[in-house]
Design a protein around this motif. Structure first.
Motif, short mmCIF file in Angstrom:
data_model
loop_
_atom_site.label_atom_id
_atom_site.label_comp_id
_atom_site.label_asym_id
_atom_site.label_seq_id
_atom_site.Cartn_x
_atom_site.Cartn_y
_atom_site.Cartn_z
N GLY A 98 0.81 -1.23 0.00
CA GLY A 98 0.00 0.00 0.00
C GLY A 98 0.84 1.26 0.00
N ASN A 99 1.83 1.31 0.88
CA ASN A 99 2.67 2.51 0.96
C ASN A 99 3.59 2.66 -0.25
N LEU A 100 4.07 1.52 -0.77
CA LEU A 100 4.91 1.57 -1.98
C LEU A 100 4.10 2.06 -3.17
N LEU A 101 2.84 1.65 -3.24
CA LEU A 101 1.95 2.10 -4.31
C LEU A 101 1.77 3.62 -4.27
N ILE A 102 1.62 4.17 -3.05
CA ILE A 102 1.49 5.63 -2.91
C ILE A 102 2.77 6.33 -3.36
N VAL A 103 3.93 5.82 -2.93
CA VAL A 103 5.22 6.42 -3.32
C VAL A 103 5.37 6.42 -4.84
N ILE A 104 5.10 5.27 -5.48
CA ILE A 104 5.23 5.16 -6.95
C ILE A 104 4.24 6.08 -7.65
N THR A 105 2.99 6.13 -7.14
CA THR A 105 1.95 6.97 -7.76
C THR A 105 2.32 8.45 -7.70
N VAL A 106 2.78 8.91 -6.52
CA VAL A 106 3.14 10.33 -6.36
C VAL A 106 4.34 10.69 -7.23
N ILE A 107 5.35 9.81 -7.27
CA ILE A 107 6.57 10.10 -8.06
C ILE A 107 6.27 10.13 -9.56
N SER A 108 5.39 9.20 -10.01
CA SER A 108 5.16 9.07 -11.46
C SER A 108 4.02 9.94 -11.99
N SER A 109 3.23 10.53 -11.10
CA SER A 109 2.07 11.32 -11.56
C SER A 109 2.36 12.81 -11.62
N GLN A 110 2.02 13.41 -12.75
CA GLN A 110 2.23 14.85 -12.94
C GLN A 110 1.24 15.69 -12.13
N CYS A 111 0.04 15.15 -11.92
CA CYS A 111 -0.99 15.94 -11.23
C CYS A 111 -0.82 15.96 -9.71
N LEU A 112 0.02 15.07 -9.16
CA LEU A 112 0.23 15.03 -7.70
C LEU A 112 1.56 15.72 -7.34
N ASN A 113 1.68 16.99 -7.75
CA ASN A 113 2.96 17.68 -7.51
C ASN A 113 2.86 18.78 -6.45
N SER A 114 1.74 18.82 -5.72
CA SER A 114 1.60 19.84 -4.67
C SER A 114 2.32 19.37 -3.41
N PRO A 115 2.64 20.30 -2.48
CA PRO A 115 3.34 19.92 -1.24
C PRO A 115 2.65 18.81 -0.45
N MET A 116 1.31 18.79 -0.45
CA MET A 116 0.58 17.78 0.31
C MET A 116 1.00 16.36 -0.12
N TYR A 117 1.13 16.15 -1.43
CA TYR A 117 1.50 14.83 -1.95
C TYR A 117 3.00 14.56 -1.80
N PHE A 118 3.78 15.63 -1.82
CA PHE A 118 5.22 15.52 -1.57
C PHE A 118 5.44 14.96 -0.16
N PHE A 119 4.71 15.51 0.82
CA PHE A 119 4.82 15.03 2.21
C PHE A 119 4.22 13.63 2.36
N LEU A 120 3.11 13.38 1.66
CA LEU A 120 2.47 12.06 1.72
C LEU A 120 3.42 10.96 1.23
N CYS A 121 4.18 11.29 0.19
CA CYS A 121 5.15 10.34 -0.36
C CYS A 121 6.20 9.97 0.70
N TYR A 122 6.70 10.97 1.41
CA TYR A 122 7.69 10.72 2.46
C TYR A 122 7.08 10.00 3.66
N LEU A 123 5.82 10.33 3.99
CA LEU A 123 5.13 9.65 5.09
C LEU A 123 5.00 8.16 4.79
N SER A 124 4.65 7.84 3.54
CA SER A 124 4.51 6.43 3.14
C SER A 124 5.85 5.71 3.19
N PHE A 125 6.91 6.40 2.75
CA PHE A 125 8.26 5.81 2.80
C PHE A 125 8.67 5.53 4.25
N VAL A 126 8.42 6.50 5.14
CA VAL A 126 8.75 6.34 6.56
C VAL A 126 7.94 5.19 7.17
#
Length: 309
Positions: free
Chosen positions: A41-69
């Motif tokens: 689940g968390n890896l899917l979020i990391v991959i989705t945020v990194i590969s998606s152009q529309c998820l480039n706001s700070p909220m998703y930037f932090f969400l990506c790191y939260l999932s990695f942590v």
């Protein structure tokens, strides 16, 4: 520091969550499933945020790191706990125990700081929308994440150094499924009252102060929304709702364990399951189910993958 110098104990025995063989087998299947969901689940979020152009706001930037942590945090305790359900000899070396303690506090504290930064991001987005792009630049967000990692490292180093200075000369059975400060304090062959106070002050101060900042940020957000239309109110609440859910699930058990002196360890280890396994597992579900943008990005990613095949 030679960690084993002051100690005649070379390994510890983790008593785990259950002693009954049948219960252990059930727990093995259950927690293995939980851990697979956490990583996937968390890896899917990391991959989705990194590969998606529309998820480039700070909220998703932090969400990506939260999932990695979350992946790192659960990986410190879950694999050892799952393996121990199948073996008779549930030992962990002294150095391995201290490394686990460091990892738990490092990733746990980093997660607390990232959740606090995410609350600040929501506050700026809702209460100061006109200044959002100038206040939350990619560089500022980067420094906030670096600050979270550094804060987690400093906290964890203090907890670990305090614990390694204690002499362990006899009892080595830890009534827990991972090495944490409170269970180790109870095994030390010296008066640990002063160290216990410092440990509680260190963990408790960080948890309480961050929780206070989080609560205040949401109070300010809700007060500022009083003048909004019902549509604006619902949109802001849906944005914050998932975050508030995660905060309650993570901070509630953390405060129960770290804001009071060490007491009933069997209650502690049951509560610890919430912030080491349950919360990292629910985070992707909470953020994805309540966020149409993330769901849409995941569907696009999936259709791209299927299309390329």
């Amino acid at each position: 520091i030679n960690m084993e110098n002051a100690s005649s104990v070379k390994e510890f025995i983790l008593l785990g969550l259950a002693e009954n063989q049948a219960v252990q087998k059930i727990c093995f299947v259950m927690f293995l499933f939980f851990y697979m969901v956490i990583v996937a689940g968390n890896l899917l979020i990391v991959i989705t945020v990194i590969s998606s152009q529309c998820l480039n706001s700070p909220m998703y930037f932090f969400l990506c790191y939260l999932s990695f942590v979350d992946i790192c945090y659960s990986s410190v305790t879950a694999p050892k706990m799952i393996a121990n359900f199948l073996v008779e000899n549930k030992t962990i070396s002294f150095v391995g125990c201290i490394a686990q303690l460091f990892g738990v506090h490092f990733f746990g504290c980093t997660e607390i700081f990232i959740l606090t930064v995410m609350a600040y991001d929501r506050y700026v987005a809702i209460c100061r929308p006109l200044h959002y792009t100038t206040l939350m630049t990619r560089r500022v967000c980067g420094w906030m994440v670096i600050g979270s990692w550094v804060g987690g490292f400093v906290h964890s180093t203090v907890q670990t150094l305090l614990t390694t200075q204690l002499p362990f000369c006899g009892p080595n059975k830890i009534d827990h499924y991972f090495c944490d400060v409170h269970p180790l304090l109870q095994l030390a062959c010296t008066n640990t009252y002063a160290v216990g106070i410092i440990v509680v002050a260190n963990s408790g101060m960080i948890t309480l102060s961050c929780f206070f900042i989080l609560v205040m940020s949401y109070v300010v957000i809700l007060v500022s929304l009083k003048s909004q239309t019902s549509k604006g109110w619902h949109k802001a609440l849906s944005t914050c709702g998932s975050h508030i859910t995660v905060v309650i699930l993570f901070f509630g058990p953390c405060m129960f364990i770290y804001i009071r002196p060490s007491g009933n360890l069997s209650a502690d280890k049951s509560v610890a399951v919430f912030y080491t396994v349950i919360t990292p597992m629910l985070n992707p579900l909470v953020y994805v189910l309540r966020n149409n943008k993330v769901k849409s990005a995941m569907r696009k990613l999936w259709s791209r993958k299927v299309g390329s095949e």
